[in-house]
Scaffold this motif. Sequence first.
Motif, short mmCIF file in Angstrom:
data_model
loop_
_atom_site.label_atom_id
_atom_site.label_comp_id
_atom_site.label_asym_id
_atom_site.label_seq_id
_atom_site.Cartn_x
_atom_site.Cartn_y
_atom_site.Cartn_z
N GLN A 1 -6.97 -4.58 3.09
CA GLN A 1 -6.10 -3.76 2.23
C GLN A 1 -4.95 -4.57 1.64
OE1 GLN A 1 -5.90 -0.19 1.53
NE2 GLN A 1 -8.06 -0.50 1.89
N ALA B 1 14.44 2.87 0.85
CA ALA B 1 13.89 4.08 0.24
C ALA B 1 14.63 4.47 -1.04
CB ALA B 1 13.96 5.24 1.24
N GLY C 1 1.01 9.89 -1.57
CA GLY C 1 1.58 9.20 -0.42
C GLY C 1 1.57 9.99 0.86
N GLU D 1 -9.22 -4.75 7.29
CA GLU D 1 -9.98 -4.00 6.28
C GLU D 1 -9.78 -4.57 4.89
OE1 GLU D 1 -11.99 -1.29 6.85
OE2 GLU D 1 -11.68 -1.62 8.99
N LEU E 1 2.27 11.58 4.10
CA LEU E 1 3.27 11.35 5.14
C LEU E 1 4.17 10.16 4.81
CD1 LEU E 1 0.95 11.83 8.23
CD2 LEU E 1 2.71 13.41 7.43
N ALA E 2 3.66 9.25 4.00
CA ALA E 2 4.43 8.06 3.70
C ALA E 2 5.35 8.26 2.51
CB ALA E 2 3.48 6.90 3.41
N PRO F 1 9.30 9.46 6.69
CA PRO F 1 10.05 8.27 6.33
C PRO F 1 11.48 8.61 5.87
CG PRO F 1 8.45 8.81 4.65
CD PRO F 1 8.24 9.78 5.76
N ASN F 2 12.36 7.72 6.25
CA ASN F 2 13.77 7.91 5.91
C ASN F 2 14.25 9.30 6.32
OD1 ASN F 2 16.27 7.19 5.02
ND2 ASN F 2 15.87 7.75 2.89
N MET G 1 8.44 10.05 0.61
CA MET G 1 9.67 10.79 0.89
C MET G 1 9.60 12.21 0.34
SD MET G 1 11.06 7.79 1.83
CE MET G 1 11.24 6.79 0.37
N PRO H 1 0.84 -1.20 0.00
CA PRO H 1 0.00 0.00 0.00
C PRO H 1 0.88 1.25 0.00
CG PRO H 1 -0.63 -1.50 1.78
CD PRO H 1 0.65 -2.00 1.22
N GLN H 2 0.26 2.36 -0.41
CA GLN H 2 1.03 3.60 -0.53
C GLN H 2 1.62 4.08 0.79
OE1 GLN H 2 -1.57 6.39 -2.62
NE2 GLN H 2 0.28 7.14 -3.61
N GLY H 3 0.95 3.77 1.87
CA GLY H 3 1.40 4.31 3.15
C GLY H 3 2.53 3.53 3.79
N VAL H 4 3.13 2.59 3.04
CA VAL H 4 4.02 1.62 3.65
C VAL H 4 5.19 2.26 4.41
CG1 VAL H 4 5.37 1.33 1.54
CG2 VAL H 4 5.26 -0.54 3.21
N PHE H 5 5.67 3.39 3.93
CA PHE H 5 6.81 4.01 4.61
C PHE H 5 6.43 4.69 5.92
CE2 PHE H 5 9.07 3.49 0.60
CZ PHE H 5 10.32 3.11 1.07
N ASN H 6 5.14 4.83 6.15
CA ASN H 6 4.73 5.48 7.39
C ASN H 6 4.09 4.50 8.37
OD1 ASN H 6 4.67 7.87 8.87
ND2 ASN H 6 2.52 8.22 8.41
N PHE H 7 3.97 3.24 7.97
CA PHE H 7 3.27 2.28 8.84
C PHE H 7 4.12 1.89 10.03
CE2 PHE H 7 0.71 0.52 5.01
CZ PHE H 7 -0.21 1.54 5.16
N ASP H 8 3.46 1.84 11.18
CA ASP H 8 4.10 1.29 12.37
C ASP H 8 3.18 0.19 12.90
OD1 ASP H 8 5.84 0.86 14.45
OD2 ASP H 8 5.83 2.92 15.17
N ASP I 1 -0.63 0.22 12.58
CA ASP I 1 -1.21 0.20 11.24
C ASP I 1 -1.35 -1.21 10.69
OD1 ASP I 1 -1.24 3.16 10.81
OD2 ASP I 1 0.90 2.88 11.13
N PRO J 1 -2.70 7.13 3.06
CA PRO J 1 -2.89 7.12 1.61
C PRO J 1 -3.98 6.15 1.16
CG PRO J 1 -0.58 6.82 2.20
CD PRO J 1 -1.37 6.68 3.46
N ASP J 2 -4.19 5.09 1.93
CA ASP J 2 -5.12 4.07 1.46
C ASP J 2 -6.50 4.21 2.08
OD1 ASP J 2 -3.01 2.47 0.01
OD2 ASP J 2 -2.18 2.61 2.03
N ARG K 1 -2.68 12.20 10.87
CA ARG K 1 -2.06 10.95 10.43
C ARG K 1 -3.13 10.05 9.81
NH1 ARG K 1 2.40 7.28 11.92
NH2 ARG K 1 1.62 5.24 11.34
#
Lengths: 450, 286, 368
Positions: free
Chosen positions: A288, A428, B136, A286, B138-139, B228-229, B141, A269-276, A279, B118-119, B113
């Motif tokens: 996803q 990244a 994207g 859901e 917050l997710a 991120p990063n 870069m 999913p697009q939010g992958v870099f922000n998931f903790d 999430d 995004p999803d 948040r």
Amino acid sequence: MPKNLNPVRGAHTHTPSRRTVLKGLGAAAAATAVGPSLKARAGDAVNLNIMLTNIPWTDAISSTIAEAYNAHTGGRVTITGEQMPYEAHYEKIILELSSGSSTFDIVTSDTIWIRQLVNNNWVTGLEPMKAKDPSLPDLNWKDFLDGPYLFSTFNGQRWAIHATQSTPVFVYRKDLLEQAGIEPPPLWNWDQYLDAAKKLTKNGVSGTAMLLGGQDACMGDWMFRVMGYDPNPPGNDFLLNDDNEPIFNENDRGVRAIERMKEILPYCPQGVFNFDYPDGPPLMQEGQAALVVHWLDMWPGLDDPSISKFAGKFGYTVSPTDNVSQHMVAGWGMFINAFSEHQREAYEFLAWMLEGPAYQMFREAGETTLIYKPDLASPEVKAQIPLLSVYDDINRLGTTYTAFPPYKVTNAAEVQRLVYEEVIAAVAGDKTPQAAMRDAEDRVVKAMRG
Amino acid sequence: MLAPTFIVLTAVGIYPLGYSLWISFNDYHPSNPSFPQGFIWFENYLTAFLDGQARHALGLTAIFTVSSVGASLVIGFALALLFNQRLPGLAIARTLILIPMLVTPIAVGITWRIMFNPDLGVINYLLGLIGIPSQGWLASMNQSLLSVIVVDVWQWTPFMFLILFAGVRSLPRSPFESAAIDGASRAKIFFLVTLPMMRPVILLAVLLRAVDSVRTFDQIFMMTRGGPNQTTDLVSLYLQRVNFKFFDIGYGAALSWLFLILLMAAVIAFIRYSGFLRSAAEKEAR
Amino acid sequence: MGVRIEGLWKLFGGHTAVRDVSVEIEDGEFFVLLGPSGCGKTTTLRMIAGLENLSAGRVFFDDEDVTFFEPRRRDIAMVFQDYGLYPHLSVVDNIMFPLKVAGVPKDERRRRAGEVAERLEISSLLKRKPPQISGGEKQRVALARALVRNPKVFLMDEPLSNLDAKLRVSMRTEIKRLVSDAGITTIYVTHDQIEAMALATRIAVMNQGEMVQVGNPLEIYDRPATRFVASFIGSPPMNMFDGRLNSAEELEVVPRFLGEAVSRARVRQFYEQAPSIGGVVVGVRPEHLRLGASVGASNAVVELVEPLGQSTNVYLRADATPFVAVTNRTTLQVGDRVDVQVDESNIHVMDKETGRNFAVSPDDGLGA
């Protein structure tokens, strides 16, 4: 490895039993009336205060277990707990114990922080206590899984009793695999995983997901892949050898793991870099994502129809691997604060817990990362917690336990952070995986020197 | 008679500052067995000058602050001018737009948040309705810094608006009428009369907002934890990590002191070169 | 340039600030709008300037309808009561502002501002900012800024009211000189009738949103169209007494000597204008009362004497009714009995209801 599954409640939300209140009033009255005799009176009513986090088993400690133990001791010992969110837990441990505070008699700790507690002499070993004082009860280890003790057994002794054991679980949507005509696992390799993720990415569903936004969560994603390349010799934590030299990229396994992460990015999913951690469960509940590999304690809600849209449609098995099937384990342990004024009572409480019923109360409070063997063997429990079927696969496939988190060093949280920063930079695309691993090695060496 | 004041001031103000200064000259790792590690002169400060991560954080903080303050200044000013018109319904709207300012930053962080997800978030959903592909936020870069700036602007524009609105309201009317009669167009009135007359208020608002903005922590910690990063790893987040992840308290203290000095220098420079005191005095005399 | 306004109305909510005002102002005229505060004079001026939307009516500059022109397109200059200077700009920048927005080159701006500053004797102030100069200096700067661009119409809204009395008189003279030199049509708002008399080529007296009378200063003074104008103009104000037109032959008023001073023929003239009206107000200006040494029919007693140097206010009482007279220097003392005389042409008889002055013909000087 904790997953923030429960809302964090403050210390003040704990409801004291009526007895506690009465006793408190009594003590206060006594204190007012006869100040000097307070100590003597306090001696026959001890309160054990426990530093807890926000996962189900800790709920049980401050409620059902506290009540049961109070009854067991005839009111002689009361139990109170203070819950920290995972992010704040480590800070709390350091701030409390580095200052020699006796606020908490028992401290709970995730795997990664254990050496810090022990090497700083902040906690008292259980077995030496027993050796010093034979009148203390015996500790019953035999009814529990050994996995988590990989981390807390060193210098020839056990330092903790463990409450939980977590391990990576490969969670997949049976219905989606069937629709796509894909033979379900167990024991895929990562190519099969990639291929399935590709095929399953459609109709607004992502093939897979990772949790790259949190230090501990992201390190899980990376380590699940690293552990599949080489067999792990005992006493090794994969990150550092016995001389505390970095070995996480031996045979390029660190680089290969990063490449494995990068190749599935397009199917996340697009939010992958922000998931903790928080999430993770909603992603699957859901619908996803179709496939995910992450810690066992994250998924208890998946088969609960009241919160999960796809309850009953999930399968659970061991993590995919490229070479060897090993399963790292982790889990929370309970330690006696070396500064506590009630170490004997704390020991007695922990010994009582090992008798078993307390662990059943963990389960009743909703905990899934069970280590009490009678529970794990019970067909009823297995039916109740489908997740536990992962242990059947582990046994059937001969998957071995291995330790992974940087558990052997005192500054493990710092080392984990350094490696995380490099891994995420590589995933990244800021650095090549090779450069990231080189930088990680450099930084870890420096951190170990400092 | 001064003794109690002095004692209180020392206890609450000077002692903690002095103590943190002392710690900044120590290797202070309470999490390590070798604690306390001892006095190390300027080593923490030397480390700071070589610390690329600190420079990265400083750069991000500068971008964050300038963008956030700039955007909230423009929007806040526009709102102040709009609300200065006597239009129906504006009194209620004026109260409503103050709400973001009153929300706890932690709650702001959590809410945004969720909205930025995004999803599952509402922002991408709404953009989707008008045909804009999902982002994207917050997710991403590329968008994370922009996203946290948007949130900061959202939260603090009302504050900017409040100060500027009070300023606009207190302006005399006749210079504007003079200008209209002297032949100035609306644009010229704005740039030649409104803006310069608002200068003292604008400078004050910018100063307050900027000092506040460089210290932003809560919302960003809740939204990205610096990721991120490390694309949103502002100084405040880096300091939090140094202090509470690495427990390198001595280095954290040194960084904090350097940052404080830098901030003070920036504030002094701002006050001096913007003519802040001079224009404030002129406003006084008016 | 001439200014013509037709049927101007201004409503603020339920309140009518300006009511159907029309007037034609000649090119080069110094036209004063005079009236008490709240009479609508400033609102009228602001509508001419374009600063206020009008509720109804038209404004023409010469023959051009400028009703809906923005202020900046009207080519006018205005001096405000609080001067309306730009506080952030230096005096010279203030003066040059209209030229700057008009795109006049910098050198020329400086030259023209310098000239105007010279004329207004503020050359030494050019570098200062408005907060650093006095009220009178601000006034000069405001005038300079208005004059520098040679506007077609010059509007002034109570420009002298914030100055002290002495400065007001000298600035008044100066304004008159500057404006007549420039020959620019000027519309000037004031509540000060002396200022109006001194400056105006024509005065329009306004009351309660209406333009009551328009005329040159002496006309307004000598032939006030209404009781309001009569009482508003003149200092000390006109003596007013209640009276009755009992018949075509008798004007009954206390003090009696006033009624006696009016001939039967003139009483008839008043009566014919309003036969149905009984109640009137009889007015006479203090300076039109002549005090004789002998005790005459009037039988007035001096109650108070105010020697003002140039003239003297003598407060009298006759038939138990107080009034005031203005004379040259006098030796009269309190308690003296005097004879009071007045020409019948100086006696105004006004309708008590409508305030109309029967002593002036109906079409006399009224704008409508």
